[in-house]
Design a protein around this motif. Structure first.
Motif, short mmCIF file in Angstrom:
data_model
loop_
_atom_site.label_atom_id
_atom_site.label_comp_id
_atom_site.label_asym_id
_atom_site.label_seq_id
_atom_site.Cartn_x
_atom_site.Cartn_y
_atom_site.Cartn_z
N SER A 160 2.85 -7.67 -7.37
CA SER A 160 4.15 -7.82 -8.02
C SER A 160 5.28 -7.69 -7.01
CB SER A 160 4.32 -6.77 -9.12
OG SER A 160 4.43 -5.48 -8.56
N ASN A 161 6.41 -8.32 -7.32
CA ASN A 161 7.59 -8.22 -6.44
C ASN A 161 7.99 -6.77 -6.21
OD1 ASN A 161 7.65 -10.97 -6.31
ND2 ASN A 161 9.61 -11.22 -7.36
N SER A 162 7.97 -5.98 -7.28
CA SER A 162 8.41 -4.59 -7.17
C SER A 162 7.49 -3.79 -6.24
CB SER A 162 8.44 -3.94 -8.56
OG SER A 162 7.18 -4.01 -9.19
N GLU A 163 6.19 -4.07 -6.29
CA GLU A 163 5.25 -3.36 -5.43
C GLU A 163 5.39 -3.80 -3.97
OE1 GLU A 163 1.99 -0.73 -4.43
OE2 GLU A 163 3.65 -0.80 -5.85
N ILE A 164 5.58 -5.10 -3.75
CA ILE A 164 5.80 -5.60 -2.39
C ILE A 164 7.02 -4.94 -1.78
CG2 ILE A 164 6.47 -7.62 -1.03
CD1 ILE A 164 4.82 -9.34 -2.95
N LEU A 165 8.12 -4.89 -2.54
CA LEU A 165 9.35 -4.30 -2.02
C LEU A 165 9.18 -2.81 -1.76
CD1 LEU A 165 12.25 -4.77 -1.20
CD2 LEU A 165 12.94 -4.43 -3.58
N ARG A 166 8.48 -2.13 -2.64
CA ARG A 166 8.26 -0.69 -2.45
C ARG A 166 7.50 -0.42 -1.15
NH1 ARG A 166 4.53 3.18 -2.88
NH2 ARG A 166 2.87 1.71 -3.43
N LEU A 167 6.45 -1.20 -0.90
CA LEU A 167 5.64 -1.01 0.29
C LEU A 167 6.40 -1.38 1.56
CD1 LEU A 167 2.26 -2.40 -1.10
CD2 LEU A 167 2.77 -0.01 -0.55
N LEU A 168 7.16 -2.48 1.51
CA LEU A 168 7.93 -2.90 2.68
C LEU A 168 9.00 -1.87 3.02
CD1 LEU A 168 8.40 -6.73 2.03
CD2 LEU A 168 6.87 -5.65 3.68
N LYS A 169 9.66 -1.32 2.02
CA LYS A 169 10.70 -0.33 2.26
C LYS A 169 10.12 0.96 2.85
CE LYS A 169 13.75 0.28 -1.03
NZ LYS A 169 14.32 0.40 -2.40
#
Length: 236
Positions: A160-169
């Protein structure tokens, strides 16, 4: 023993930032006996196990101090070599370690950086496109026709977009509250994603393909050789 897992050698505990740092100190070959059955199949041909023993021993020698700031030489996961102590040791892999004792690969007087992988994906890659290191003449890019029947040769992963962003951050310099898009900005000669452009509501960030992969998890994103990267309907 730490928890249920037994280990060879000694266990050293140090306090780092209010937490215990647990380090297993042991000989080179005792360490390798805890590595090989996790990096290869113990039922493989004897000579292939011995080749892996030499590669893993060389990797250890050429990467000593990689985690020096953390108080130890190598970690125990895929960032270095997978190591787990005694509980998965196997007679076949132990024999491979014993029969190659002291054998290390050298190039121009120095131990090589003997990187290895579970599947070539049709072509190996030049090391400088994966890690931030110099060009290595002894590791050229080569076509590879092996491993096509392996379930890891072709893979699909939905995140999911939210999980990708969480991991990248958490692991890169990407910031923002909304992921807008991900694009491959540059490919290497083998077709792998060399640079990835991530756009969020706060800006555009360019990451090395391998850094993007490691941030999302090397077991989730198995390589940077993507044949298709797309946003699914209803993704969030």
């Amino acid at each position: 023993q730490i928890g249920p897992k037994p280990y060879r050698g000694e266990i050293i505990l140090t306090m780092v930032g209010g937490k215990f740092n647990v380090v297993n100190q042991l000989s080179v070959d005792d360490y390798l006996k805890g590595v090989l059955p996790r990096e290869v199949g113990p039922t493989w041909a004897k000579e292939s196990l011995k080749a892996q023993a030499v590669a893993s021993r060389t990797y250890l020698v050429s990467h000593l101090g990689q985690h020096g700031r953390d108080g130890f030489d190598l970690c125990s996961d895929v960032h270095c070599q997978v190591y787990g102590g005694v509980d998965k040791e196997h007679p076949a892999t132990n024999t491979a370690v014993d029969e190659t004792r002291g054998e290390v690969l050298f190039y121009k007087g120095k131990p090589i950086k003997s990187f290895f992988h579970s599947n070539c994906g049709g072509s190996t890659e030049e090391a400088e496109h994966v890690w931030q290191i110099e060009h290595l003449n002894y590791l050229p890019r080569k076509k590879c026709g092996f491993g096509t029947a392996n379930p890891r040769y072709h893979w699909v992963k939905d995140i999911s977009n939210s999980e990708i962003l969480r991991l990248l951050k958490a692991k890169t310099r990407v910031t923002g509250t909304k992921l807008v898009s991900i694009q491959i900005k540059m490919k290497s000669g083998s077709g792998r994603a060399e640079k990835v452009m991530v756009k969020t509501d706060t800006g555009v960030f360019t990451l090395k393909g391998n850094n993007f992969r490691i941030a999302l998890g090397p077991e989730a994103i198995r390589s940077t050789l993507w044949t298709n990267l797309k946003k699914l309907r209803g993704s969030y």
